[in-house]
Write an enzyme that holds these catalytic residues in place. Structure first.
Site, mmCIF file in Angstrom:
data_model
loop_
_atom_site.group_PDB
_atom_site.id
_atom_site.type_symbol
_atom_site.label_atom_id
_atom_site.label_comp_id
_atom_site.label_asym_id
_atom_site.label_seq_id
_atom_site.Cartn_x
_atom_site.Cartn_y
_atom_site.Cartn_z
ATOM 1 N N ARG A 230 98.932 9.647 64.085
ATOM 2 C CA ARG A 230 98.915 10.796 62.953
ATOM 3 C C ARG A 230 97.585 11.445 63.143
ATOM 4 N NH1 ARG A 230 99.291 6.890 57.536
ATOM 5 N NH2 ARG A 230 97.679 5.405 58.168
ATOM 6 N N ASP B 114 97.787 -2.230 49.009
ATOM 7 C CA ASP B 114 97.211 -0.782 48.720
ATOM 8 C C ASP B 114 96.051 -1.068 48.068
ATOM 9 O OD1 ASP B 114 98.892 1.081 50.381
ATOM 10 O OD2 ASP B 114 100.419 0.979 48.950
ATOM 11 N N GLU C 137 94.673 9.172 64.936
ATOM 12 C CA GLU C 137 94.474 7.783 64.595
ATOM 13 C C GLU C 137 95.379 7.148 65.620
ATOM 14 O OE1 GLU C 137 94.730 7.038 60.380
ATOM 15 O OE2 GLU C 137 96.020 5.220 61.071
ATOM 16 N N ARG D 274 108.561 0.157 52.156
ATOM 17 C CA ARG D 274 107.297 0.954 51.563
ATOM 18 C C ARG D 274 107.821 2.279 51.408
ATOM 19 N NH1 ARG D 274 101.946 -0.412 51.942
ATOM 20 N NH2 ARG D 274 101.351 1.535 52.693
ATOM 21 N N ARG E 186 96.446 -5.597 63.554
ATOM 22 C CA ARG E 186 96.617 -4.384 64.070
ATOM 23 C C ARG E 186 95.191 -3.726 63.717
ATOM 24 N NH1 ARG E 186 99.097 -3.568 68.594
ATOM 25 N NH2 ARG E 186 99.412 -1.389 68.175
ATOM 26 N N ARG F 273 115.025 9.501 49.066
ATOM 27 C CA ARG F 273 115.559 9.975 47.969
ATOM 28 C C ARG F 273 116.763 11.300 48.214
ATOM 29 N NH1 ARG F 273 109.994 11.602 47.135
ATOM 30 N NH2 ARG F 273 108.788 9.478 46.218
ATOM 31 N N TYR G 182 99.167 -6.873 52.836
ATOM 32 C CA TYR G 182 99.292 -5.352 53.387
ATOM 33 C C TYR G 182 99.042 -4.925 51.888
ATOM 34 C CZ TYR G 182 101.207 -1.398 55.611
ATOM 35 O OH TYR G 182 101.173 0.064 56.306
HETATM 36 P P1 FAD Z 1 88.104 -3.911 52.729
HETATM 37 O O1 FAD Z 1 87.910 -2.537 52.313
HETATM 38 O O2 FAD Z 1 88.462 -4.473 54.179
HETATM 39 O O3 FAD Z 1 86.735 -4.804 52.285
HETATM 40 C C1 FAD Z 1 86.265 -6.112 52.805
HETATM 41 C C2 FAD Z 1 84.751 -5.996 53.095
HETATM 42 O O4 FAD Z 1 84.185 -7.169 53.467
HETATM 43 C C3 FAD Z 1 84.450 -5.067 54.233
HETATM 44 O O5 FAD Z 1 83.359 -4.044 54.022
HETATM 45 C C4 FAD Z 1 83.834 -6.039 55.563
HETATM 46 O O6 FAD Z 1 82.851 -5.260 56.079
HETATM 47 C C5 FAD Z 1 83.322 -6.955 54.363
HETATM 48 N N1 FAD Z 1 83.208 -8.170 55.163
HETATM 49 C C6 FAD Z 1 84.017 -8.960 55.689
HETATM 50 N N2 FAD Z 1 83.624 -10.290 56.485
HETATM 51 C C7 FAD Z 1 82.638 -10.162 55.777
HETATM 52 C C8 FAD Z 1 81.533 -11.062 55.989
HETATM 53 N N3 FAD Z 1 81.509 -12.066 56.849
HETATM 54 N N4 FAD Z 1 79.985 -10.811 55.663
HETATM 55 C C9 FAD Z 1 79.907 -9.698 54.811
HETATM 56 N N5 FAD Z 1 80.913 -8.848 54.666
HETATM 57 C C10 FAD Z 1 82.112 -9.057 55.131
HETATM 58 N N6 FAD Z 1 95.787 1.960 50.466
HETATM 59 C C11 FAD Z 1 96.066 3.048 49.523
HETATM 60 O O7 FAD Z 1 96.237 2.393 48.089
HETATM 61 N N7 FAD Z 1 96.421 4.146 49.848
HETATM 62 C C12 FAD Z 1 96.274 4.690 51.162
HETATM 63 O O8 FAD Z 1 96.672 5.694 51.414
HETATM 64 C C13 FAD Z 1 95.870 3.734 52.014
HETATM 65 N N8 FAD Z 1 95.892 4.035 53.342
HETATM 66 C C14 FAD Z 1 95.177 3.099 54.400
HETATM 67 C C15 FAD Z 1 95.121 3.566 55.509
HETATM 68 C C16 FAD Z 1 94.629 2.653 56.474
HETATM 69 C C17 FAD Z 1 94.372 3.115 57.824
HETATM 70 C C18 FAD Z 1 94.261 1.270 56.163
HETATM 71 C C19 FAD Z 1 93.884 0.232 57.061
HETATM 72 C C20 FAD Z 1 94.505 0.684 54.770
HETATM 73 C C21 FAD Z 1 94.721 1.718 53.738
HETATM 74 N N9 FAD Z 1 95.030 1.478 52.379
HETATM 75 C C22 FAD Z 1 95.461 2.501 51.495
HETATM 76 C C23 FAD Z 1 94.885 -0.017 51.845
HETATM 77 C C24 FAD Z 1 93.311 -0.098 51.691
HETATM 78 O O9 FAD Z 1 92.371 0.185 52.547
HETATM 79 C C25 FAD Z 1 93.027 -1.324 51.108
HETATM 80 O O10 FAD Z 1 93.936 -1.888 50.126
HETATM 81 C C26 FAD Z 1 91.601 -1.670 50.495
HETATM 82 O O11 FAD Z 1 90.533 -0.908 51.130
HETATM 83 C C27 FAD Z 1 91.054 -3.237 50.660
HETATM 84 O O12 FAD Z 1 90.097 -3.388 50.009
HETATM 85 P P2 FAD Z 1 89.515 -4.834 50.087
HETATM 86 O O13 FAD Z 1 87.977 -4.748 49.421
HETATM 87 O O14 FAD Z 1 90.374 -5.706 50.178
HETATM 88 O O15 FAD Z 1 89.009 -4.895 51.770
HETATM 89 N N1 UDP Z 2 106.826 4.766 59.215
HETATM 90 C C1 UDP Z 2 107.584 5.669 60.086
HETATM 91 N N2 UDP Z 2 107.403 7.125 60.224
HETATM 92 C C2 UDP Z 2 106.606 7.850 59.615
HETATM 93 C C3 UDP Z 2 105.738 6.994 58.758
HETATM 94 C C4 UDP Z 2 105.945 5.640 58.471
HETATM 95 O O1 UDP Z 2 108.559 4.663 60.674
HETATM 96 O O2 UDP Z 2 106.600 8.987 59.713
HETATM 97 C C5 UDP Z 2 106.892 3.608 58.910
HETATM 98 C C6 UDP Z 2 106.128 2.735 59.940
HETATM 99 O O3 UDP Z 2 106.833 1.683 60.188
HETATM 100 C C7 UDP Z 2 104.841 2.507 59.195
HETATM 101 C C8 UDP Z 2 105.595 2.291 57.595
HETATM 102 O O4 UDP Z 2 106.525 3.054 57.652
HETATM 103 O O5 UDP Z 2 103.984 1.257 59.485
HETATM 104 C C9 UDP Z 2 104.582 2.524 56.637
HETATM 105 O O6 UDP Z 2 103.861 3.798 56.589
HETATM 106 P P1 UDP Z 2 102.828 4.280 55.825
HETATM 107 O O7 UDP Z 2 102.185 5.526 56.244
HETATM 108 O O8 UDP Z 2 103.303 4.154 54.382
HETATM 109 O O9 UDP Z 2 101.591 3.154 56.076
HETATM 110 P P2 UDP Z 2 100.111 3.299 56.089
HETATM 111 O O10 UDP Z 2 99.862 3.379 57.513
HETATM 112 O O11 UDP Z 2 99.576 4.395 55.624
HETATM 113 O O12 UDP Z 2 99.646 1.836 55.364
#
Ligand code: FAD
Ligand code: UDP
Length: 370
Positions: free
Chosen positions: A279, A349, A299, A171, A248, A175, A347
């Site tokens: 972070r 985005d 976090e 991911r 996780r 560069r 996984y």
């Molecule tokens: P979710 O947002 O998980 O929505 C699912 C919903 O279903 C939840 O609200 C849950 O409560 C509900 N639900 C589950 N089971 C039930 C049930 N039985 N009854 C009723 N409701 C239920 N993506 C990016 O593009 N950029 C980022 O920078 C980025 N950062 C991230 C950082 C973190 C820490 C994490 C965890 C993810 C990140 N993502 C990021 C990914 C992003 O969060 C997801 O791609 C997106 O939010 C997923 O949307 P979703 O609708 O599939 O799931």
């Molecule tokens: N990663 C790392 N060092 C960093 C940032 C990211 O080794 O400083 C690795 C780590 O394995 C992580 C993956 O790159 O799980 C993807 O990181 P990113 O921040 O893009 O994922 P996010 O947690 O935001 O989904």
């Protein structure tokens, strides 16, 4: 009255489908287990700052149709994600680029950086890396692996890099130019009013029931729906009958600080193993905030067990095999469509989630107007 669509989950996937279904004149309802909409992209305002409750979210995409779609629901700023890594008191730019190589080795030319990486990986090179460690050393050599990847990744995933799939690290771009833009994306930004407002606009006019767990009333809702769009965990839908998939989980510690600028950047990664969090996010910098105070979130990654929030699917071999078993079960019930990050155990985005939702809507003949 029956519904054309009962949508489980008010996250991005569920909200996008609900919006398109409503627009296509379908009867739909959204059930959400939590007390709020927007799933993991939920933001709440603290001290005038949109705070990302479930982890920092930066919208980025190369898909024009996804960018056009999301723009309908709120204005985006021109934030570019440029996280910084802190290792033993020294700062390094991310993703791995000429700035990082200069900070690491003092090199000023791409050829010098390439020569060092080449030298470091010579003894370790594996043509087809089978795990994250092999993949990382192939890409950036041992110094960067040891200082910026190993500790962070092992904290994040709770297991040695040799037991993790290589895709996780693919991911991250590498560069040989001076460019700290984390994402190789054509379009990028943060919604100025926060993500919750964006999702609220998507759901405008759609009936939403909060604090409603579909799984506890499954038969009732199945009897009232032509189709169910389910965005919760696929293993939970099937009562974990083959055992739980692995995720996780995360723990967030949020603090209001009486200073206007704590770390000078939205994201600082702590890449050494000894520091317990991965972070620190300083939320105001996502929206160029000028408030007198600041809000930060530490976090922490943690082991997931049934009942915890499943944040990241652990997509290694055994889990993929288990997922395939659940997917076969899902194929046997065409009334229910499994979508989103948890429904598909991928996984994804945000833009990938939206791309999947738009494609699904097309298959359901919902988005002829998009
Ligand atoms: P979710 O947002 O998980 O929505 C699912 C919903 O279903 C939840 O609200 C849950 O409560 C509900 N639900 C589950 N089971 C039930 C049930 N039985 N009854 C009723 N409701 C239920 N993506 C990016 O593009 N950029 C980022 O920078 C980025 N950062 C991230 C950082 C973190 C820490 C994490 C965890 C993810 C990140 N993502 C990021 C990914 C992003 O969060 C997801 O791609 C997106 O939010 C997923 O949307 P979703 O609708 O599939 O799931
Ligand atoms: N990663 C790392 N060092 C960093 C940032 C990211 O080794 O400083 C690795 C780590 O394995 C992580 C993956 O790159 O799980 C993807 O990181 P990113 O921040 O893009 O994922 P996010 O947690 O935001 O989904």
């Amino acid at each position: 009255m029956n519904y054309d669509f009962v949508i489980v989950g008010a996250g991005l996937y569920g909200a996008a489908i609900a919006h398109l279904a409503k627009k296509a004149g379908k009867r739909c309802i959204v059930l959400e287990k939590r007390a709020h909409i927007a799933g993991n992209i939920y933001t709440e305002t603290i001290e005038g700052i949109p705070v990302h409750r479930y982890g920092a979210h930066i919208f980025h995409t190369n898909y024009r149709r996804v960018w056009d779609f999301i723009q309908q629901f709120g204005e985006f700023n021109n934030y570019i994600n440029s996280p910084i890594a802190l290792y033993q008191g020294k700062l390094y730019n991310l993703p791995f680029n000429m700035n990082t190589f200069y900070q690491m080795w003092g090199v000023t030319k791409p050829s010098e950086a390439m020569a060092i990486i080449e030298e470091q990986r010579r003894t370790h090179y594996v043509p087809e890396p089978r795990n994250l460690e092999e993949q990382a050393i192939n890409l950036v050599g041992t110094d960067i692996y040891e200082r910026l990847i190993k500790g962070y990744t092992e904290k994040q995933w709770g297991r040695p890099c040799r037991e993790l799939p290589p895709e996780i690290i693919r991911r991250l771009p590498v560069r040989f130019i001076f460019d700290n833009n984390y994402f190789n994306a054509r379009y990028q930004g943060i919604p100025v009013q926060g993500y919750t407002s964006l999702v609220a606009n998507m759901l405008e006019g759609v009936e939403v029931l909060l604090e409603k767990d579909f799984l506890t009333e499954r038969d009732y809702w199945l009897s009232r729906a032509d189709r169910v769009i389910y965005t919760g965990p696929i293993d939970a839908y099937f009562n974990y009958q083959y055992g739980p998939l692995e995720y996780r989980s995360l723990r967030f510690e949020t603090e209001v600080l009486d200073t206007d600028n704590f770390q000078g950047n939205a994201v600082v990664n702590y890449t050494e193993r000894e520091i317990p969090y991965t972070r620190i996010i300083e939320h105001k910098h996502f929206v160029f905030g000028q408030q007198p105070k600041t809000v930060i979130t530490r976090e922490y990654s943690k082991t997931w067990k049934v009942g915890d929030e499943p944040y990241y699917p652990v997509g290694n071999g055994p889990n993929q095999a288990l997922y395939e078993k659940y997917r076969s079960l899902a194929e046997g019930i065409p009334q229910v469509i499994f979508g989103g990050r948890l429904g598909e155990y991928k996984y994804y985005d945000m833009d990938q989630v939206l791309a999947q939702a738009l494609t699904r809507a097309e298959m359901l003949e919902l988005n002829s107007q998009v």
